[in-house]
Design an enzyme around this catalytic site. Structure first.
Site, PDB file in Angstrom:
ATOM      1  N   ASP A   1      11.416 -20.270 -26.581  1.00  0.00           N
ATOM      2  CA  ASP A   1      12.534 -20.095 -26.592  1.00  0.00           C
ATOM      3  C   ASP A   1      12.747 -18.935 -28.021  1.00  0.00           C
ATOM      4  O   ASP A   1      13.291 -17.834 -27.485  1.00  0.00           O
ATOM      5  CB  ASP A   1      13.536 -21.142 -26.761  1.00  0.00           C
ATOM      6  CG  ASP A   1      13.029 -21.791 -28.005  1.00  0.00           C
ATOM      7  OD1 ASP A   1      12.188 -21.756 -28.547  1.00  0.00           O
ATOM      8  OD2 ASP A   1      14.087 -22.643 -28.382  1.00  0.00           O
TER       9      ASP A   1
ATOM     10  N   ASP B   1       6.532 -16.384 -16.280  1.00  0.00           N
ATOM     11  CA  ASP B   1       7.456 -15.687 -15.142  1.00  0.00           C
ATOM     12  C   ASP B   1       8.723 -15.240 -15.743  1.00  0.00           C
ATOM     13  O   ASP B   1       9.256 -14.206 -15.481  1.00  0.00           O
ATOM     14  CB  ASP B   1       7.799 -16.908 -14.103  1.00  0.00           C
ATOM     15  CG  ASP B   1       8.627 -16.461 -12.952  1.00  0.00           C
ATOM     16  OD1 ASP B   1       8.258 -15.484 -12.403  1.00  0.00           O
ATOM     17  OD2 ASP B   1       9.668 -17.341 -12.575  1.00  0.00           O
TER      18      ASP B   1
ATOM     19  N   LYS C   1       6.272 -24.728 -25.976  1.00  0.00           N
ATOM     20  CA  LYS C   1       7.188 -25.615 -26.367  1.00  0.00           C
ATOM     21  C   LYS C   1       6.714 -26.856 -26.847  1.00  0.00           C
ATOM     22  O   LYS C   1       7.060 -28.112 -26.247  1.00  0.00           O
ATOM     23  CB  LYS C   1       8.359 -25.982 -25.132  1.00  0.00           C
ATOM     24  CG  LYS C   1       9.290 -24.883 -25.104  1.00  0.00           C
ATOM     25  CD  LYS C   1      10.530 -24.548 -26.031  1.00  0.00           C
ATOM     26  CE  LYS C   1      11.383 -25.507 -26.170  1.00  0.00           C
ATOM     27  NZ  LYS C   1      12.536 -25.717 -27.184  1.00  0.00           N
TER      28      LYS C   1
ATOM     29  N   TYR D   1       4.330 -25.076 -11.422  1.00  0.00           N
ATOM     30  CA  TYR D   1       4.046 -24.310 -10.015  1.00  0.00           C
ATOM     31  C   TYR D   1       3.579 -25.163  -9.062  1.00  0.00           C
ATOM     32  O   TYR D   1       3.726 -25.056  -7.993  1.00  0.00           O
ATOM     33  CB  TYR D   1       3.511 -22.903 -10.142  1.00  0.00           C
ATOM     34  CG  TYR D   1       4.485 -21.855 -10.468  1.00  0.00           C
ATOM     35  CD1 TYR D   1       5.271 -21.889 -11.701  1.00  0.00           C
ATOM     36  CD2 TYR D   1       4.817 -20.763  -9.478  1.00  0.00           C
ATOM     37  CE1 TYR D   1       6.361 -20.870 -11.935  1.00  0.00           C
ATOM     38  CE2 TYR D   1       5.874 -19.741  -9.701  1.00  0.00           C
ATOM     39  CZ  TYR D   1       6.339 -19.867 -11.045  1.00  0.00           C
ATOM     40  OH  TYR D   1       7.674 -18.861 -11.187  1.00  0.00           O
TER      41      TYR D   1
ATOM     42  N   ASP E   1       9.890 -11.047 -16.967  1.00  0.00           N
ATOM     43  CA  ASP E   1      10.955 -10.364 -16.413  1.00  0.00           C
ATOM     44  C   ASP E   1      12.004  -9.943 -17.447  1.00  0.00           C
ATOM     45  O   ASP E   1      12.544  -8.694 -17.670  1.00  0.00           O
ATOM     46  CB  ASP E   1      11.982 -11.390 -15.623  1.00  0.00           C
ATOM     47  CG  ASP E   1      11.746 -11.420 -13.925  1.00  0.00           C
ATOM     48  OD1 ASP E   1      10.827 -10.945 -13.661  1.00  0.00           O
ATOM     49  OD2 ASP E   1      12.855 -11.687 -13.287  1.00  0.00           O
TER      50      ASP E   1
HETATM   51  C1  IPM Z   1       6.765 -13.582  -9.904  1.00  0.00           C
HETATM   52  C2  IPM Z   1       7.780 -13.865  -8.854  1.00  0.00           C
HETATM   53  C3  IPM Z   1       7.013 -15.160  -8.232  1.00  0.00           C
HETATM   54  C4  IPM Z   1       6.938 -16.127  -9.231  1.00  0.00           C
HETATM   55  C5  IPM Z   1       7.854 -15.616  -6.960  1.00  0.00           C
HETATM   56  C6  IPM Z   1       8.240 -14.642  -5.915  1.00  0.00           C
HETATM   57  C7  IPM Z   1       7.353 -17.054  -6.318  1.00  0.00           C
HETATM   58  O1  IPM Z   1       8.940 -14.329  -9.576  1.00  0.00           O
HETATM   59  O2  IPM Z   1       5.600 -12.854  -9.448  1.00  0.00           O
HETATM   60  O3  IPM Z   1       7.133 -13.432 -10.994  1.00  0.00           O
HETATM   61  O4  IPM Z   1       7.814 -17.247  -9.611  1.00  0.00           O
HETATM   62  O5  IPM Z   1       5.879 -16.219  -9.702  1.00  0.00           O
HETATM   63 MG    MG Z   2       9.170 -13.568 -11.682  1.00  0.00          MG
END
Ligand code: IPM
Ligand code: MG
Length: 370
Positions: free
Chosen positions: A226, A250, A193, A142, A254
């Site tokens: 993975d 990240d 990884k 990042y 999700d």
């Molecule tokens: C998160 C989001 C952010 C990230 C974006 C909005 C920059 O996806 O907080 O998970 O990638 O960290």
């Molecule tokens: Mg995210």
């Protein structure tokens, strides 16, 4: 109790609507919960760009640095698709994380019993799920330099991002994971990884060393990221705390979020190191979901992740464990009673609006504390 300063940054899209609901909860704790929060408000993301041409103004940045906790909604939307890269809405969020040095991102994935059927996985796979992803938030790809697109002059361009981690960054995030594991089921799974990345080799070594140096009472397991993603959907209950880097964190968070039935349910806390003098950590609390521009303004947004983020603020910034437990109970109770926003309703089930959900949680706080 001394008054605590909160900076509210609703941001864009549904960020605005869900912030209204958390304000009701904050007002409840001020009036009836024996607490004293003072709130200030600022702009971030596209709304800040529209007002100042920047994803966050210097003034709001200074407020964020000075307050006790930032409560953050969501940023982004198609309206700002074409703004310059360095002032895009997400840049405001990334600047807050970086300048406040919020290196530890805590993303719990809890399956509320009432929602087990909203998951795309079978009930027995996710019922009772309670895992915590600890994501490194201020390093890795990042923020690594160089980060650029260069023109090779032969009709080709090259896009470069740099994945980079120093020892201290891995030490401090794994320390947070081990400490948190001790308050839970005492197990940490580290994901990287190392089979293809040098930063993964170092990550693996430093996590093992940190474990050796002070956390041998905690069970430590290493997994390739993975395979970890695969195990998360196969049998998520094998995990307690997962510690991983910024990018894997990240993605894996999700995945973990969706396991629980809805992205609209999950809160997060982003914490800095304890201040040398006061011991207080800088902190920001935000839902894991985004600004959902497609439903913004329709009253369909689920305010639970935002309200649960405030519960994390009570727990981690203000050490108000009982108050946080009460709020978590209120959320679980409205779900038990069958209240559903659209995202968590099953087919044919009646739904409530964003503000009805917020009101119901506040009413439940009344009922539970009566
Ligand atoms: C998160 C989001 C952010 C990230 C974006 C909005 C920059 O996806 O907080 O998970 O990638 O960290
Ligand atoms: Mg995210």
């Amino acid at each position: 109790m001394a008054s605590q300063n909160l900076l509210l940054l609703p941001g864009d899209g549904i960020g605005q609507e869900i912030m209204l609901e958390v304000k009701k909860v904050i007002a409840w704790y001020n009036a009836k919960g024996g607490m004293s929060f003072e709130t200030d408000e600022g702009l971030v993301g596209g709304s800040a760009y529209d007002a100042h041409g920047k994803a966050i103004s210097e003034e709001d940045m200074a407020k964020a640095m000075a307050c006790d906790a930032v409560i953050f909604g969501a940023v982004g939307g198609p309206k700002w698709d074409d703004v310059p890269y360095d002032v895009r809405p997400e840049a405001g969020l990334l600047r807050l994380r970086k300048d406040m040095e919020l290196f530890a991102n805590l993303r719990p994935a809890i399956c509320y019993p009432a929602l087990a059927d909203a998951s795309s996985l079978k009930r027995d796979v996710i019922e009772g799920l309670d895992i915590l992803i600890v994501r490194e938030l201020t390093g890795g790809v990042y923020f690594g330099e160089p980060k650029e697109i260069i023109d090779l002059g032969n009709g080709q361009k090259r896009g470069i991002d740099t994945q980079v981690y120093d020892t201290y960054e891995i030490e401090r995030i794994s320390g947070v994971a081990f400490e948190l594991a001790r308050t839970r089921r005492n197990k940490v799974t580290s994901m990287e990884k190392r089979n293809v990345m040098k930063s993964g080799v170092l990550w693996n070594e430093v996590v093992s060393q940190t474990h050796q140096n002070g956390y041998q009472d905690v069970e430590l397991e290493h997994m390739l990221a993975d395979a970890g993603g695969m195990q998360l959907v196969r049998w998520p209950k094998q995990f307690d705390v997962i510690v991983t880097d910024n990018l894997f964190g990240d993605m894996l968070s999700d995945v973990a979020a969706m396991l629980t039935g809805s992205l609209g349910m999950l809160p997060s806390a982003s914490l800095g190191a304890p201040d040398g003098v006061t011991g207080k950590r800088k902190a920001m609390y935000e839902p894991v979901h985004g600004s959902a521009p497609d439903i913004a303004g329709t009253g369909a947004a689920n305010p639970i992740a935002m309200i649960a983020s405030f519960s994390m603020a009570l727990r981690y910034s203000f050490e108000e464990v009982a108050a946080a437990d009460l709020l978590d109970k209120a959320i679980a109770a409205v779900l038990d009673k069958g209240l559903r926003t659209k995202d968590i309703a099953s087919e044919g089930q009646a739904t409530v609006s964003t503000s009805e959900m917020g009101d119901a949680i506040v009413a439940e706080l009344d009922a539970l504390s009566a």
